[in-house]
Design an enzyme around this catalytic site. Structure first.
Site, PDB file in Angstrom:
ATOM      1  N   ASN A  44     -71.087  50.217  24.692  1.00 41.21           N
ATOM      2  CA  ASN A  44     -70.470  49.720  25.916  1.00 41.21           C
ATOM      3  C   ASN A  44     -69.411  48.534  25.531  1.00 41.21           C
ATOM      4  O   ASN A  44     -69.752  47.755  24.519  1.00 41.21           O
ATOM      5  CB  ASN A  44     -71.456  49.076  27.114  1.00 41.21           C
ATOM      6  CG  ASN A  44     -72.416  48.075  26.301  1.00 41.21           C
ATOM      7  OD1 ASN A  44     -72.845  48.196  25.054  1.00 41.21           O
ATOM      8  ND2 ASN A  44     -72.986  47.135  27.190  1.00 41.21           N
ATOM      9  N   ILE A  45     -68.430  48.470  26.289  1.00 41.20           N
ATOM     10  CA  ILE A  45     -67.400  47.304  26.201  1.00 41.20           C
ATOM     11  C   ILE A  45     -67.379  46.528  27.298  1.00 41.20           C
ATOM     12  O   ILE A  45     -66.799  46.995  28.505  1.00 41.20           O
ATOM     13  CB  ILE A  45     -66.224  48.113  25.812  1.00 41.20           C
ATOM     14  CG1 ILE A  45     -66.357  48.923  24.624  1.00 41.20           C
ATOM     15  CG2 ILE A  45     -64.967  47.001  25.558  1.00 41.20           C
ATOM     16  CD1 ILE A  45     -65.040  49.855  24.350  1.00 41.20           C
ATOM     17  N   GLU A  46     -67.613  45.493  27.302  1.00 42.07           N
ATOM     18  CA  GLU A  46     -67.797  44.379  28.531  1.00 42.07           C
ATOM     19  C   GLU A  46     -66.364  43.658  28.799  1.00 42.07           C
ATOM     20  O   GLU A  46     -65.666  43.572  27.655  1.00 42.07           O
ATOM     21  CB  GLU A  46     -68.921  43.438  28.199  1.00 42.07           C
ATOM     22  CG  GLU A  46     -70.430  44.100  28.689  1.00 42.07           C
ATOM     23  CD  GLU A  46     -71.387  43.044  28.590  1.00 42.07           C
ATOM     24  OE1 GLU A  46     -72.583  43.559  28.909  1.00 42.07           O
ATOM     25  OE2 GLU A  46     -71.252  41.752  28.243  1.00 42.07           O
ATOM     26  N   CYS A  55     -69.130  51.565  30.169  1.00 42.49           N
ATOM     27  CA  CYS A  55     -70.252  52.043  29.646  1.00 42.49           C
ATOM     28  C   CYS A  55     -69.790  52.829  28.668  1.00 42.49           C
ATOM     29  O   CYS A  55     -69.049  53.572  28.336  1.00 42.49           O
ATOM     30  CB  CYS A  55     -71.104  52.981  30.661  1.00 42.49           C
ATOM     31  SG  CYS A  55     -71.532  51.898  32.199  1.00 42.49           S
ATOM     32  N   GLU A  57     -71.455  55.441  27.473  1.00 38.48           N
ATOM     33  CA  GLU A  57     -71.429  57.003  27.732  1.00 38.48           C
ATOM     34  C   GLU A  57     -69.996  57.551  28.163  1.00 38.48           C
ATOM     35  O   GLU A  57     -69.672  58.811  27.630  1.00 38.48           O
ATOM     36  CB  GLU A  57     -72.275  57.591  29.161  1.00 38.48           C
ATOM     37  CG  GLU A  57     -73.826  57.275  28.883  1.00 38.48           C
ATOM     38  CD  GLU A  57     -74.299  55.610  29.262  1.00 38.48           C
ATOM     39  OE1 GLU A  57     -75.508  55.508  29.657  1.00 38.48           O
ATOM     40  OE2 GLU A  57     -73.448  54.790  29.280  1.00 38.48           O
ATOM     41  N   CYS A  88     -75.849  55.364  33.964  1.00 40.68           N
ATOM     42  CA  CYS A  88     -75.758  54.956  35.366  1.00 40.68           C
ATOM     43  C   CYS A  88     -75.148  55.939  36.240  1.00 40.68           C
ATOM     44  O   CYS A  88     -74.719  56.758  35.894  1.00 40.68           O
ATOM     45  CB  CYS A  88     -74.870  53.394  35.435  1.00 40.68           C
ATOM     46  SG  CYS A  88     -73.110  53.767  34.971  1.00 40.68           S
ATOM     47  N   CYS A  91     -71.347  56.844  35.380  1.00 44.98           N
ATOM     48  CA  CYS A  91     -71.663  57.673  34.204  1.00 44.98           C
ATOM     49  C   CYS A  91     -71.882  59.132  34.549  1.00 44.98           C
ATOM     50  O   CYS A  91     -71.375  60.216  34.183  1.00 44.98           O
ATOM     51  CB  CYS A  91     -72.038  57.102  33.039  1.00 44.98           C
ATOM     52  SG  CYS A  91     -71.387  55.616  32.496  1.00 44.98           S
TER      53      CYS A  91
END
Length: 133
Positions: A44-46, A55, A57, A88, A91
């Site tokens: 994941n890359i916030e 996310c 995925e 989620c 995704c």
């Protein structure tokens, strides 16, 4: 195609280690097995603008699609130190575009895992009726 679920979980865990999650501190890793045998992974890359976070995925899927893949067998997800971390809803919808029969695995490498088919996790996907366009 036969594959080792623990190997896929290990690939997801390796991707989890590279995740960028300075805000939630909840790192997720995903590994997506393409029909040809190649594994695509992502963490994941916030972002400070939280709604722009991507996310794990989708990172894995987008890498695979950008490489020309369109047929997928399985997806493994590792989230934090949780025993199970399923994708989620967003995704699930994006994955369903390419692989409604995808097998989704979650767990921790070396431990018990849970398996579901994507169509069980999202039984009524959104579909655009393109025949009207």
């Amino acid at each position: 195609m036969a594959y080792n679920p623990q190997d896929l979980l290990a690939a997801a865990a390796a991707a989890q280690a590279k995740a960028y999650a300075p805000y939630s501190r909840f790192k997720v890793g995903a590994a997506l097995l393409a029909a040809g045998g190649r594994v695509y992974s992502g963490g994941n890359i916030e972002n400070a603008s939280y709604s722009l976070t991507v996310c794990a995925e989708r990172v894995a899927l987008f890498q695979a699609v950008a490489a020309g893949e369109r047929d997928f067998i399985a997806l493994a997800v590792v989230g934090g130190d949780l025993p199970a971390c399923f994708p989620c809803g967003a995704c699930r919808q994006v994955l369903a575009e390419f692989a409604p029969d995808l097998e989704v695995l979650t767990g921790q490498p070396g431990g018990p895992l849970q398996r579901r088919l994507l169509k069980e996790l999202l039984p009524d996907t959104f579909k655009l009726n393109t025949s009207d366009i």
